[in-house]
Design an enzyme around this catalytic site. Structure first.
Site, short mmCIF file in Angstrom:
data_model
loop_
_atom_site.label_atom_id
_atom_site.label_comp_id
_atom_site.label_asym_id
_atom_site.label_seq_id
_atom_site.Cartn_x
_atom_site.Cartn_y
_atom_site.Cartn_z
N ASP A 108 12.83 15.70 -7.96
CA ASP A 108 14.16 15.94 -7.39
C ASP A 108 15.20 16.03 -8.50
O ASP A 108 15.00 15.51 -9.60
CB ASP A 108 14.56 14.78 -6.46
CG ASP A 108 13.67 14.71 -5.23
OD1 ASP A 108 13.03 15.72 -4.88
OD2 ASP A 108 13.61 13.61 -4.64
N LYS A 109 16.34 16.61 -8.14
CA LYS A 109 17.43 16.76 -9.12
C LYS A 109 17.81 15.41 -9.74
O LYS A 109 18.03 15.30 -10.95
CB LYS A 109 18.63 17.38 -8.41
CG LYS A 109 19.82 17.63 -9.28
CD LYS A 109 20.93 18.28 -8.46
CE LYS A 109 22.24 18.19 -9.20
NZ LYS A 109 23.38 18.55 -8.36
#
Ligand code: URA
Length: 228
Positions: A103-104
């Protein structure tokens, strides 16, 4: 050399994917479609194509990135920097892609390669490849909730495979999972009314971040990666 072996060395994909490409008529040898991946080819003199594009043997490359938060695991993104932006100039970026995704806001180990066969092995659900995360939680976790997660918790559309939790202190743990669903670790803790406030992947199979700092990249060899 067998055609199949040559196609693997071109980074075209796993043996299974290659069989599919051959069956569906995408591979030509000297302008003729071939339907048997077992035929012998001459890698120097034969003209071998995939979807009519000439194939070339690749030097297969492997790099570990210690991903920083703020970068999305995608080839391009309109609003955010992408993980490829973290690769320094000395990295041979040609045809390189990340194996799986983070994920970011997740930090940690992301493997890059141009080896399609390895990517298939590491990400195929049947292989149950292990990933270990350090997770900081909003609340202390009870032994009941640990058991629920370890036994295989329902995260909505999916019941997770059993996982392994090691307690570090009252609100941080290591969790090892053997699959890779979207937002999986966050959803596992959400399912017991907790929340992951920081997540870092510390191991990917036998690979780890030892000796690396945030943002570092390290080149490794295929034989450093233990997988059948
Ligand atoms: N699980 C998550 O929730 N996020 C990640 O980035 C990786 C695993």
């Amino acid at each position: 050399m067998r055609l199949e072996k040559y196609l693997v060395q071109c980074g075209l994909g796993s043996r299974r994917e290659i069989k599919e490409f051959v069956i569906s008529g995408k591979i030509k040898v000297n302008n003729e479609i071939v339907f048997d991946e077992g035929i012998a080819i001459d890698e120097i003199n034969d003209f071998i194509t995939f979807n009519d594009n000439k194939l070339k043997k690749k030097t297969l490359k492997y790099y570990i990135l210690y991903k920083k938060a703020g970068y999305v695991t995608s080839a391009s993104d309109e609003d955010n920097p992408v993980v490829n932006d973290l690769l320094p100039n000395w990295v041979d970026k040609k045809a390189l892609f990340p194996v799986g995704r983070l994920d970011k806001d997740t930090e940690g180990l992301l493997l890059f390669t141009n080896d399609g066969e390895l990517n298939y092995k590491m990400t195929h659900p049947e292989k149950k490849f292990s990933k270990k995360y350090y997770a900081k939680l909003k609340k202390e976790i009870s032994s009941d909730d640990i058991k629920k997660i370890e036994d295989g918790i329902d995260i909505g559309s999916h019941t997770c495979l059993p996982s392994k939790i090691e307690i570090i202190d009252e609100n941080s743990v290591y969790i090892t999972i053997f699959e890779g669903k979207y937002h999986q670790v966050k959803r596992m803790f959400k399912a017991v009314n907790n929340k992951v406030v920081y997540l870092k992947r510390v191991e990917f199979g036998n690979l780890n971040l030892n000796g690396m700092n945030l943002g570092d990249v390290r080149e490794i060899k295929r034989e450093d990666i233990l997988i059948d």
